[in-house]
Design an enzyme around this catalytic site. Structure first.
Site, short mmCIF file in Angstrom:
data_model
loop_
_atom_site.label_atom_id
_atom_site.label_comp_id
_atom_site.label_asym_id
_atom_site.label_seq_id
_atom_site.Cartn_x
_atom_site.Cartn_y
_atom_site.Cartn_z
N HIS A 160 0.82 -1.22 0.00
CA HIS A 160 0.00 0.00 0.00
C HIS A 160 0.85 1.27 0.00
O HIS A 160 0.34 2.35 0.29
CB HIS A 160 -0.98 -0.02 1.19
CG HIS A 160 -2.01 -1.11 1.08
ND1 HIS A 160 -2.79 -1.53 2.13
CD2 HIS A 160 -2.38 -1.87 0.03
CE1 HIS A 160 -3.60 -2.50 1.72
NE2 HIS A 160 -3.36 -2.73 0.45
N CYS A 172 5.25 14.66 -6.67
CA CYS A 172 4.43 15.65 -7.38
C CYS A 172 3.54 14.94 -8.41
O CYS A 172 4.04 14.12 -9.19
CB CYS A 172 5.36 16.64 -8.08
SG CYS A 172 4.52 17.73 -9.22
N CYS A 200 5.00 16.50 -12.18
CA CYS A 200 6.29 16.10 -12.76
C CYS A 200 6.80 14.77 -12.17
O CYS A 200 7.80 14.22 -12.63
CB CYS A 200 7.34 17.18 -12.57
SG CYS A 200 7.88 17.41 -10.87
N CYS A 226 7.96 22.42 -10.02
CA CYS A 226 7.00 22.79 -11.07
C CYS A 226 5.70 23.36 -10.53
O CYS A 226 4.83 23.74 -11.31
CB CYS A 226 6.71 21.58 -11.96
SG CYS A 226 5.59 20.40 -11.19
N SER A 256 -6.87 -7.34 9.89
CA SER A 256 -8.26 -7.81 9.96
C SER A 256 -8.59 -8.69 8.75
O SER A 256 -9.61 -9.37 8.74
CB SER A 256 -9.21 -6.61 10.02
OG SER A 256 -9.00 -5.77 8.91
N ASN A 292 -2.94 -12.43 16.15
CA ASN A 292 -3.84 -11.27 16.24
C ASN A 292 -4.44 -11.26 17.64
O ASN A 292 -4.53 -12.30 18.28
CB ASN A 292 -4.95 -11.41 15.18
CG ASN A 292 -5.65 -10.09 14.87
OD1 ASN A 292 -6.08 -9.38 15.77
ND2 ASN A 292 -5.78 -9.78 13.60
N GLU A 332 -7.47 -10.74 18.15
CA GLU A 332 -8.77 -11.43 18.00
C GLU A 332 -8.78 -12.12 16.63
O GLU A 332 -7.97 -11.79 15.77
CB GLU A 332 -9.93 -10.44 18.12
CG GLU A 332 -9.91 -9.39 17.04
CD GLU A 332 -11.04 -8.37 17.18
OE1 GLU A 332 -11.44 -8.07 18.32
OE2 GLU A 332 -11.50 -7.90 16.14
P1 OAD Z 1 -7.19 -3.06 10.49
O1 OAD Z 1 -7.34 -1.85 11.35
O2 OAD Z 1 -8.32 -3.42 9.59
O3 OAD Z 1 -6.89 -4.33 11.40
C1 OAD Z 1 -5.95 -4.29 12.43
C2 OAD Z 1 -5.89 -5.68 13.04
O4 OAD Z 1 -4.86 -5.70 14.01
C3 OAD Z 1 -7.19 -6.10 13.76
O5 OAD Z 1 -7.54 -7.41 13.31
C4 OAD Z 1 -6.79 -6.12 15.24
O6 OAD Z 1 -7.47 -7.14 15.96
C5 OAD Z 1 -5.31 -6.40 15.15
N1 OAD Z 1 -4.48 -5.91 16.28
C6 OAD Z 1 -4.61 -4.78 17.00
N2 OAD Z 1 -3.61 -4.66 17.90
C7 OAD Z 1 -2.80 -5.74 17.73
C8 OAD Z 1 -1.58 -6.19 18.33
N3 OAD Z 1 -0.97 -5.50 19.30
N4 OAD Z 1 -1.04 -7.36 17.90
C9 OAD Z 1 -1.65 -8.08 16.92
N5 OAD Z 1 -2.79 -7.70 16.32
C10 OAD Z 1 -3.36 -6.55 16.70
O7 OAD Z 1 -5.81 -2.88 9.67
P2 OAD Z 1 -5.32 -3.65 8.35
O8 OAD Z 1 -5.78 -5.06 8.34
O9 OAD Z 1 -3.87 -3.39 8.24
O10 OAD Z 1 -5.44 0.31 3.35
O11 OAD Z 1 -6.09 -2.84 7.24
C11 OAD Z 1 -5.85 -3.14 5.89
C12 OAD Z 1 -5.93 -1.90 5.03
O12 OAD Z 1 -7.16 -1.20 5.29
C13 OAD Z 1 -4.88 -0.85 5.34
O13 OAD Z 1 -3.64 -1.13 4.74
C14 OAD Z 1 -5.50 0.39 4.78
C15 OAD Z 1 -6.92 0.23 5.27
O14 OAD Z 1 -7.91 0.83 4.47
C16 OAD Z 1 -5.11 1.37 2.62
O15 OAD Z 1 -4.88 2.46 3.12
C17 OAD Z 1 -5.01 1.10 1.15
#
Ligand code: OAD
Length: 252
Positions: free
Chosen positions: A121, A129, A132, A155, A194, A218, A220
């Protein structure tokens, strides 16, 4: 001896693995103090993605979008990698062929010292920019006045973060490399995600289909927990160092 939250099978598989692939999400950086997206208090609970994380929102209101990413960039820069990031650096040194695929844009895996990192990501510390396409200098990343957009010093074009917004393509080649790593992996770890945003969330499932032992770490169960071999409930910063230590002990 204190009980560990993972199986001996996982330790053995990791100790014997020639190829390991890892997918990380925002959860691995939570213990560094960087907010996740979907947890209570997470970014998407407070902000609407469609108002901030897409190109039309940016063109409509560049100051707002730049300001939000500038804030997140400064937060990421002031935080440090945690024990979870460090444990993945140690794991990479133990494995012949190691690929770390991250959905995180915070640069913490690089700063921890991981080598083979695929940033699916993008990376919030880089800006460029839109006109350019030159990389933005640090000086250009300071708004000249409140409410004015940050512009390219060469630019005058608008500057944007080098991250993937909704509706945009992933960085060229990154997903293909990640897919190959998932297909070839003997062990695949899905950590702190998640697992609802595709195509990244499909990688553990690809790994499983191609025969890897797949474990999730995770706090959860994620959306794909029922498809993996092992779900380890715990904080990445607590579980990963113990897991890597256990692998090191088996290997000597
Ligand atoms: P999420 O916020 O959807 O999920 C975070 C996960 O981390 C959850 O399942 C929590 O249970 C878990 N979690 C929290 N604290 C933790 C810890 N200390 N140890 C282990 N697990 C823990 O984040 P992502 O799955 O990364 O995309 O989200 C995916 C994408 O959604 C991101 O990259 C972003 C967002 O929209 C873009 O920006 C393109």
């Amino acid at each position: 001896m204190m009980a560990v939250p993972f199986s001996h099978t996982l330790v053995e598989r990791l100790a014997q693995a020639r190829r390991v692939a890892v997918l990380t999400g925002a959860g691995i950086s939570a213990e560094s103090g960087i907010p996740t997206f979907r947890d209570p208090g997470g970014l998407w609970q407070k902000f609407r993605p469609e108002e901030l994380a897409n190109v039309s929102a940016f063109l409509r209101n560049p100051e707002l979008v730049q300001g939000w990413y500038r804030h997140r960039r400064l937060v990421a820069l002031e935080k440090a990698p945690n024990a979870g990031h460090d444990a993945l650096v140690a794991l990479e040194k133990l494995v012949l062929d190691f690929t770390l695929v991250t959905q995180n844009v915070d640069d913490l895996h690089n700063r921890a010292g991981s080598k083979n990192v695929l940033e699916l990501h993008g990376n919030i510390t880089h800006n460029y920019c839109i006109n350019c396409e030159r990389a933005a200098t640090d000086e250009a990343l300071v708004p000249l006045a409140e409410g004015t957009a940050m512009r390219c010093h060469d630019c005058g074009g608008l500057l944007r973060p080098d991250v993937v917004w909704f509706g945009e393509m992933l960085p060229e080649g990154a997903m293909e490399k990640a897919e190959r790593a998932a297909q070839r992996a003997d062990v695949f770890l899905s950590i702190g995600t998640s697992a609802v945003v595709y195509p990244a969330a499909g990688l553990p499932l690809t790994a499983k289909k191609w025969g890897a032992y797949v474990a999730e770490i995770n706090v959860e169960a994620s959306a794909i927990a029922s498809y993996v071999d092992e779900v380890i409930l715990g904080k990445a910063g607590a579980v990963l160092p113990k897991l890597v230590e256990a692998v090191e002990r088996v290997r000597v």
